[in-house]
Motif scaffolding. Structure first.
Motif, PDB file in Angstrom:
ATOM      1  N   GLU A 161     -11.426 -13.102  38.842  1.00 40.79           N
ATOM      2  CA  GLU A 161     -11.924 -13.541  37.534  1.00 40.79           C
ATOM      3  C   GLU A 161     -12.628 -14.894  37.624  1.00 40.79           C
ATOM      4  OE1 GLU A 161      -8.433 -13.295  35.059  1.00 40.79           O
ATOM      5  OE2 GLU A 161      -8.764 -11.165  34.655  1.00 40.79           O
ATOM      6  N   LYS A 162     -12.152 -15.785  38.501  1.00 42.51           N
ATOM      7  CA  LYS A 162     -12.774 -17.105  38.679  1.00 42.51           C
ATOM      8  C   LYS A 162     -13.971 -17.057  39.619  1.00 42.51           C
ATOM      9  CE  LYS A 162      -9.082 -19.180  40.098  1.00 42.51           C
ATOM     10  NZ  LYS A 162      -8.104 -20.132  40.616  1.00 42.51           N
ATOM     11  N   GLY A 163     -14.099 -15.975  40.369  1.00 38.05           N
ATOM     12  CA  GLY A 163     -15.170 -15.900  41.368  1.00 38.05           C
ATOM     13  C   GLY A 163     -14.870 -16.750  42.591  1.00 38.05           C
ATOM     14  N   ASP A 164     -13.586 -16.948  42.890  1.00 41.62           N
ATOM     15  CA  ASP A 164     -13.151 -17.766  44.024  1.00 41.62           C
ATOM     16  C   ASP A 164     -13.205 -16.920  45.303  1.00 41.62           C
ATOM     17  OD1 ASP A 164     -11.829 -19.252  45.948  1.00 41.62           O
ATOM     18  OD2 ASP A 164     -10.017 -19.560  44.750  1.00 41.62           O
ATOM     19  N   GLY A 165     -14.354 -16.919  45.964  1.00 39.26           N
ATOM     20  CA  GLY A 165     -14.561 -16.103  47.159  1.00 39.26           C
ATOM     21  C   GLY A 165     -13.565 -16.352  48.271  1.00 39.26           C
ATOM     22  N   LEU A 217     -15.969  -9.220  46.830  1.00 44.43           N
ATOM     23  CA  LEU A 217     -15.409  -9.589  45.542  1.00 44.43           C
ATOM     24  C   LEU A 217     -15.901  -8.638  44.466  1.00 44.43           C
ATOM     25  CD1 LEU A 217     -14.733 -13.151  44.449  1.00 44.43           C
ATOM     26  CD2 LEU A 217     -15.703 -11.600  42.803  1.00 44.43           C
ATOM     27  N   ASP A 218     -17.184  -8.289  44.474  1.00 46.88           N
ATOM     28  CA  ASP A 218     -17.741  -7.384  43.466  1.00 46.88           C
ATOM     29  C   ASP A 218     -17.162  -5.976  43.591  1.00 46.88           C
ATOM     30  OD1 ASP A 218     -19.311  -9.299  42.195  1.00 46.88           O
ATOM     31  OD2 ASP A 218     -21.037  -8.923  43.485  1.00 46.88           O
ATOM     32  N   GLU A 219     -16.936  -5.517  44.805  1.00 45.11           N
ATOM     33  CA  GLU A 219     -16.342  -4.186  45.000  1.00 45.11           C
ATOM     34  C   GLU A 219     -14.925  -4.142  44.454  1.00 45.11           C
ATOM     35  OE1 GLU A 219     -18.717  -2.763  49.026  1.00 45.11           O
ATOM     36  OE2 GLU A 219     -16.870  -3.927  49.237  1.00 45.11           O
ATOM     37  N   VAL A 220     -14.168  -5.191  44.701  1.00 44.53           N
ATOM     38  CA  VAL A 220     -12.798  -5.242  44.209  1.00 44.53           C
ATOM     39  C   VAL A 220     -12.788  -5.372  42.696  1.00 44.53           C
ATOM     40  CG1 VAL A 220     -10.645  -6.576  44.246  1.00 44.53           C
ATOM     41  CG2 VAL A 220     -11.864  -6.098  46.376  1.00 44.53           C
ATOM     42  N   LYS A 221     -13.709  -6.115  42.148  1.00 46.31           N
ATOM     43  CA  LYS A 221     -13.800  -6.273  40.691  1.00 46.31           C
ATOM     44  C   LYS A 221     -13.924  -4.910  40.013  1.00 46.31           C
ATOM     45  CE  LYS A 221     -16.080  -9.771  39.031  1.00 46.31           C
ATOM     46  NZ  LYS A 221     -17.130 -10.697  38.575  1.00 46.31           N
ATOM     47  N   GLU A 222     -14.666  -3.995  40.622  1.00 41.67           N
ATOM     48  CA  GLU A 222     -14.840  -2.656  40.058  1.00 41.67           C
ATOM     49  C   GLU A 222     -13.540  -1.850  40.094  1.00 41.67           C
ATOM     50  OE1 GLU A 222     -18.162  -0.537  41.713  1.00 41.67           O
ATOM     51  OE2 GLU A 222     -19.451  -2.293  41.575  1.00 41.67           O
ATOM     52  N   GLY A 238      -4.509  -5.684  37.414  1.00 41.88           N
ATOM     53  CA  GLY A 238      -4.845  -5.966  38.806  1.00 41.88           C
ATOM     54  C   GLY A 238      -5.097  -4.682  39.563  1.00 41.88           C
ATOM     55  N   LEU A 239      -4.872  -4.702  40.854  1.00 41.68           N
ATOM     56  CA  LEU A 239      -5.049  -3.497  41.669  1.00 41.68           C
ATOM     57  C   LEU A 239      -3.846  -2.569  41.569  1.00 41.68           C
ATOM     58  CD1 LEU A 239      -6.560  -5.016  44.943  1.00 41.68           C
ATOM     59  CD2 LEU A 239      -7.716  -3.529  43.318  1.00 41.68           C
ATOM     60  N   ILE A 240      -2.694  -3.132  41.244  1.00 43.64           N
ATOM     61  CA  ILE A 240      -1.460  -2.376  41.213  1.00 43.64           C
ATOM     62  C   ILE A 240      -1.009  -2.254  39.758  1.00 43.64           C
ATOM     63  CG2 ILE A 240       0.900  -2.234  42.068  1.00 43.64           C
ATOM     64  CD1 ILE A 240      -0.074  -4.075  44.394  1.00 43.64           C
TER      65      ILE A 240
END
Length: 93
Positions: A33-37, A77-82, A88-90
């Motif tokens: 969400e913060k874009g913290d790569g 990051l963009d792939e995970v965002k989708e 979250g992921l879980i």
């Protein structure tokens, strides 16, 4: 439960272990969400390592329906965002 790590395979993980992944999942969601790569990359690696540690790998020739699908270790990051939900992921953790 069966967890698939994209590009790696599947592991069997006791549902009771999902709570062990909750903190990392929450951190990952915040970093995306913060874009913290850099933070995202480190936390994704830690999350996948924890899944590998807690789970039991299924044989390569096993193909069971996955209850949870996690991104590969080199996902962007963009792939995970989708892939993210509000949880979250879980989901549900």
């Amino acid at each position: 439960m069966i967890v698939r790590i994209m590009g790696e395979g599947q592991v069997r993980l006791a549902e009771s272990r999902l709570a062990d992944l909750n903190t990392l999942d929450e951190e990952l969601l915040a970093e995306v969400e913060k874009g913290d790569g850099p933070g995202f990359r480190a936390t994704l690696q830690a999350l996948l390592a924890k899944v590998r540690e807690l789970g039991e790998p299924l044989p390569d020739d096993a193909l069971e329906p996955s209850d949870l699908i996690l991104p590969s270790s080199d996902a962007t990051l963009d792939e995970v965002k989708e892939l993210l939900s509000d949880d979250g992921l879980i989901p549900g953790t």
